[in-house]
Design a protein around this motif. Structure first.
Motif, short mmCIF file in Angstrom:
data_model
loop_
_atom_site.label_atom_id
_atom_site.label_comp_id
_atom_site.label_asym_id
_atom_site.label_seq_id
_atom_site.Cartn_x
_atom_site.Cartn_y
_atom_site.Cartn_z
N ALA A 160 14.26 -86.20 -95.69
CA ALA A 160 14.73 -87.25 -96.57
C ALA A 160 13.79 -87.51 -97.73
O ALA A 160 14.16 -88.16 -98.69
CB ALA A 160 14.93 -88.53 -95.77
N SER A 184 14.46 -94.74 -86.49
CA SER A 184 15.65 -94.07 -87.02
C SER A 184 15.55 -92.55 -86.96
O SER A 184 16.48 -91.88 -87.34
CB SER A 184 15.89 -94.51 -88.47
N ASN A 238 23.01 -99.47 -84.62
CA ASN A 238 22.05 -98.58 -85.27
C ASN A 238 22.57 -97.13 -85.35
O ASN A 238 21.87 -96.18 -85.04
CB ASN A 238 20.70 -98.63 -84.53
N VAL A 239 23.83 -96.98 -85.78
CA VAL A 239 24.44 -95.66 -85.94
C VAL A 239 24.41 -95.29 -87.41
O VAL A 239 25.08 -95.94 -88.24
CB VAL A 239 25.90 -95.65 -85.40
N ASP A 240 23.62 -94.29 -87.76
CA ASP A 240 23.57 -93.81 -89.14
C ASP A 240 24.83 -93.02 -89.45
O ASP A 240 25.24 -92.16 -88.68
CB ASP A 240 22.34 -92.92 -89.37
N LEU A 241 25.43 -93.28 -90.62
CA LEU A 241 26.66 -92.61 -91.01
C LEU A 241 26.48 -91.98 -92.39
O LEU A 241 26.60 -92.65 -93.41
CB LEU A 241 27.83 -93.60 -91.01
N SER A 285 21.44 -92.86 -95.64
CA SER A 285 20.42 -93.71 -95.02
C SER A 285 20.77 -95.19 -95.09
O SER A 285 20.43 -95.95 -94.20
CB SER A 285 19.06 -93.46 -95.66
N GLY A 286 21.46 -95.64 -96.11
CA GLY A 286 21.81 -97.05 -96.24
C GLY A 286 23.09 -97.42 -95.53
O GLY A 286 23.46 -98.60 -95.51
N LEU A 287 23.77 -96.46 -94.95
CA LEU A 287 25.04 -96.71 -94.30
C LEU A 287 24.84 -96.68 -92.78
O LEU A 287 24.95 -95.65 -92.14
CB LEU A 287 26.07 -95.66 -94.74
N VAL A 288 24.51 -97.84 -92.23
CA VAL A 288 24.19 -97.95 -90.81
C VAL A 288 25.18 -98.92 -90.17
O VAL A 288 25.40 -100.02 -90.67
CB VAL A 288 22.75 -98.45 -90.59
N ASN A 305 26.11 -101.48 -87.30
CA ASN A 305 25.35 -102.34 -86.40
C ASN A 305 26.21 -103.33 -85.63
O ASN A 305 25.68 -104.21 -84.96
CB ASN A 305 24.29 -103.12 -87.18
N THR A 341 26.91 -86.65 -85.27
CA THR A 341 26.20 -87.86 -84.84
C THR A 341 26.30 -88.03 -83.34
O THR A 341 25.55 -88.80 -82.76
CB THR A 341 26.78 -89.13 -85.50
#
Length: 189
Positions: A16, A39, A52-55, A58-61, A63, A154
């Motif tokens: 990243a 993360s 806490n699932v990243d989609l 990085s800013g699209l989590v 919760n 994921t």
């Protein structure tokens, strides 16, 4: 176990390009490469969860359950759109075919005879508006397909179900329009 003797340092995430603060030494959180703020742990089995699932970004989590429901609908629609785009591109291709040639070729017939079979060959011009549109739609299709693949990777079962359900629904809704080739010379029906 007290790890206060470890000094703080910065660790660069090579994928990243971000710098994360962490501590040197042992990591007891199960993350690869030290503590990365929680993360960097990559799930390697399917799981049902919505915290806490990243989609994709990085800013699209995700919760909350509501966010997961919204993500499910969005991923479902993206997969549905992907299937529609594939069939739509085929339809556009058929409409934009400009040069049609008929070629005859010999094929073996009954009792050692030879029959002539006619095939239609179609094509389109490279520097044409329909081909440019096809190229743009192809790029969109490739990007969406990679997004769907990354979403599936994921391992979040909710998102995987959304991909599969959207693709299946899209195929059901759009595939009946797909071109079907029927060989009129085929006698074994």
């Amino acid at each position: 176990m007290d790890h206060s003797h470890h000094r703080a340092m910065n660790v660069t995430d090579p994928h990243a390009g971000h710098v994360h603060p962490t501590t040197a030494g042992h990591d007891h959180s199960g993350n690869m490469g030290g503590s990365m703020g929680g993360s960097m742990h990559m799930q390697m089995t399917f799981y049902f969860g919505y915290e806490n699932v990243d989609l994709l970004f990085s800013g699209l989590v995700i919760n909350s359950a509501g966010e997961m429901a919204g993500a499910f609908v969005a991923v479902f629609l993206l997969a549905l759109f992907y299937e529609g785009l594939k069939i739509g591109r085929e339809s556009l291709l058929r409409k934009s075919q400009v040069s049609i040639r008929y070629n005859s070729m010999p094929v073996p017939g009954p009792n050692g005879t030879t029959l002539m079979e006619t095939h239609k060959t179609v094509g389109q011009q490279m520097l044409s508006f329909p081909h440019v549109i096809q190229t743009i739609l192809h790029v969109v299709q490739v990007v969406i397909s990679y997004f769907l693949m990354l979403i599936f990777m994921t391992y979040n079962a909710y998102l995987c179900i959304a991909v599969a359900a959207g693709a299946g629904t899209g195929y059901f809704l759009f595939s009946w329009k797909k071109a079907v080739v029927v060989d009129i010379t085929e006698h074994c029906h």
